[in-house]
Write a protein that holds these residues in place. Structure first.
Motif, mmCIF file in Angstrom:
data_model
loop_
_atom_site.group_PDB
_atom_site.id
_atom_site.type_symbol
_atom_site.label_atom_id
_atom_site.label_comp_id
_atom_site.label_asym_id
_atom_site.label_seq_id
_atom_site.Cartn_x
_atom_site.Cartn_y
_atom_site.Cartn_z
ATOM 1 N N HIS A 246 0.823 -1.212 0.000
ATOM 2 C CA HIS A 246 0.000 0.000 0.000
ATOM 3 C C HIS A 246 0.855 1.260 0.000
ATOM 4 N N CYS A 247 0.225 2.357 -0.446
ATOM 5 C CA CYS A 247 0.801 3.693 -0.309
ATOM 6 C C CYS A 247 -0.298 4.568 0.284
ATOM 7 N N SER A 248 -0.325 5.848 -0.024
ATOM 8 C CA SER A 248 -1.348 6.709 0.571
ATOM 9 C C SER A 248 -2.717 6.515 -0.063
ATOM 10 N N SER A 249 -2.753 6.514 -1.390
ATOM 11 C CA SER A 249 -4.029 6.382 -2.093
ATOM 12 C C SER A 249 -4.208 5.015 -2.741
ATOM 13 N N GLY A 250 -3.121 4.281 -2.917
ATOM 14 C CA GLY A 250 -3.210 2.951 -3.505
ATOM 15 C C GLY A 250 -3.345 2.925 -5.008
ATOM 16 N N GLU A 251 -3.207 4.086 -5.664
ATOM 17 C CA GLU A 251 -3.413 4.087 -7.122
ATOM 18 C C GLU A 251 -2.159 4.401 -7.923
ATOM 19 N N SER A 252 -1.192 5.080 -7.358
ATOM 20 C CA SER A 252 -0.024 5.492 -8.128
ATOM 21 C C SER A 252 1.166 4.565 -7.874
#
Length: 354
Positions: A246-252
Motif C-alpha cells: 500500500h501507499c497513501s491512495s493505492g493508485e499510483s
C-alpha cells in the motif's frame, strides 16, 4: 466449519444456442457494501444446463462434496449472503461439470481502508494458470484501521504489510506494527507533492496536469529499481504471505508496483491495465481530497486527475521501461535484478492451475 449460507437467486432468461463450440465464459465476483458476494457470469454463445457453486474460506481447498447453490446457467448471477461478513469466501463455479472457474470478490470492504483488493484471479498468457487468490492484496493507507479492521485482516491471514510511503506521510501506525510485520520501502513522489502544492496555491496551469503525472510515473520506474528489488525479495519469501502492498491512495505507487508484479507473473496486458484502472472505482477521491473543496472547479478537476488511475499514466511508465530496457522482462531482470530463477520461484508461489 463453513458458516450457513442463504441464497437469493434472480433469473434473467437468455436465448440458448445449439452450437457445439466450446463457449467463452466470463465469471466475476464483487463484494457489496454489507459483505455479501454477487457472482455473475456470461456465456457466449448461451448454453443450457446448471451452475453449481462450491465455497470455502481456503482458496486452495474448496470441497466439492456439497454445493452451496445450484441454478440454471441462464440465471446469469446469484447473490451469496453469509451470516459472518468478516470471513473471506472463495468460490468454485462449475458449469455442467465441464467448465470450472475459481473466483472471489476482487474488492473487500474493510472499515478505514480504501481501495483494498485482491490481486488474485488474473490469467497468465501462455498457461492455464491464474494468480492465487488470498495471497497478495493492495490498498490505500491503513493508518486509520480500527480493531474490527485489524480483526478482518487477521481473518485474511495477513502476515506482512509493505508500506511504500515516505516517512513524512506516515502518521501513527504503532497499532498496526503490534499486529503485523511492517516493512517500509519508501517511493517518493516529489513531483506529485509539488504539483499538489501548486494546485492548492492556484499556481498551476491545469491543462498540464496529465502530462506532469505521466512524467512522474516515468521518473518513478527510472529511479526506484533498487526499491523494487527489495519489494520482490520480500515477495520471494513464502513466510511473508499473505501480504498487503500500500501507499497513501493505492493508485499510483501501489498501482505501478502491482503492475510490475503481475508482469513478472506473465499476466495478460489487458488484465494488468484492468487492475490498474480499478482504483478509479474503489478509491474515493472526494473523501481523500477534502482540502480541495474551496478551490475553483478547474483546480478541483486537477486534483481528481492527480489521484486518478488513467490508462495513459500506466502506459507512460511502461513506455519509459521499454525505452530503457526494450521490454518489461529485461527491465525486471537487468534493471530490478529479478533473475529467471527468482521469477520462476515467484511464479511457483503466486500461480495456481485454474
Amino acid at each position: 466449519m463453513m458458516k450457513k449460507f442463504w441464497i437469493y437467486l434472480s433469473l434473467v432468461p437468455i436465448i440458448t444456442s445449439c452450437s457445439q463450440t466450446a463457449p467463452d465464459i466470463l465469471v466475476a465476483c464483487e463484494e457489496n457494501n454489507v459483505g455479501n458476494c454477487v457472482v455473475k457470469w456470461e456465456t457466449l454463445p448461451s448454453i443450457p444446463g446448471k451452475v453449481k457453486v462450491y465455497a470455502s474460506t481456503n482458496p486452495d481447498e474448496i470441497s466439492e462434496d456439497t454445493p452451496i447453490a445450484i441454478t440454471d446457467i441462464s440465471s446469469g448471477y446469484l447473490t451469496i449472503v453469509t451470516n459472518n461478513p468478516l470471513m473471506r469466501y472463495y468460490f468454485l463455479i462449475d458449469f455442467n461439470g465441464k467448465y470450472r472457474y475459481k473466483v472471489a470478490a476482487r474488492n473487500l470492504n474493510i472499515g478505514g481502508i480504501q481501495n483494498f483488493r485482491d490481486l488474485g484471479g488474473y490469467r497468465v498468457r501462455n498457461d492455464n494458470k491464474i494468480v492465487r487468490w488470498g495471497m497478495l492484496y493492495r490498498s490505500a493507507d491503513i493508518d486509520n484501521m480500527d480493531e474490527e479492521a485489524i480483526h478482518a485482516l487477521h481473518n485474511l491471514g495477513i502476515r506482512t504489510i509493505i508500506d511504500l510511503r515516505d516517512k513524512r506521510e506516515i502518521r501513527d501506525r504503532s497499532h498496526v506494527e503490534k499486529e503485523f510485520k511492517v516493512v517500509n520501502f519508501p517511493i517518493k513522489e516529489d513531483e506529485i507533492d509539488n504539483l499538489l502544492h501548486k494546485v492548492q496555491q492556484k499556481e498551476m496551469i491545469c491543462d498540464t496536469v496529465s502530462r506532469l503525472v505521466e512524467q512522474s510515473n516515468r521518473n518513478m520506474v527510472q529511479q526506484n529499481m533498487a526499491t523494487y528489488r527489495k519489494i520482490f525479495n520480500v515477495l520471494l519469501n513464502p513466510k511473508n504471505y499473505p501480504a498487503i502492498i500500500h501507499c497513501s491512495s493505492g493508485e499510483s505507487r501501489t498501482g505501478i508496483v502491482s503492475a510490475l508484479i503481475l508482469s513478472a507473473l506473465d499476466v495478460n496486458d489487458d488484465e494488468i491495465m484492468e487492475d490498474y484502472c480499478l482504483s478509479n472505482k474503489y478509491f474515493n477521491v472526494t473523501e481523500y481530497s477534502k482540502f480541495a473543496y474551496d478551490l475553483p472547479a478547474q483546480y478541483q478537476e486537477a486534483v481528481t486527475t492527480i489521484f486518478s488511475a488513467r490508462q495513459d499514466f500506466l502506459d507512460a511508465a511502461f513506455d519509459q521501461i521499454r525505452q530503457m530496457y526494450g521490454d518489461v522482462d529485461n527491465y525486471l531482470q537487468k534493471g530490478v535484478g529479478l533473475s529467471k530463477s527468482k521469477i520462476h520461484r515467484l511464479r511457483s508461489l503466486l500461480l495456481i492451475d485454474n
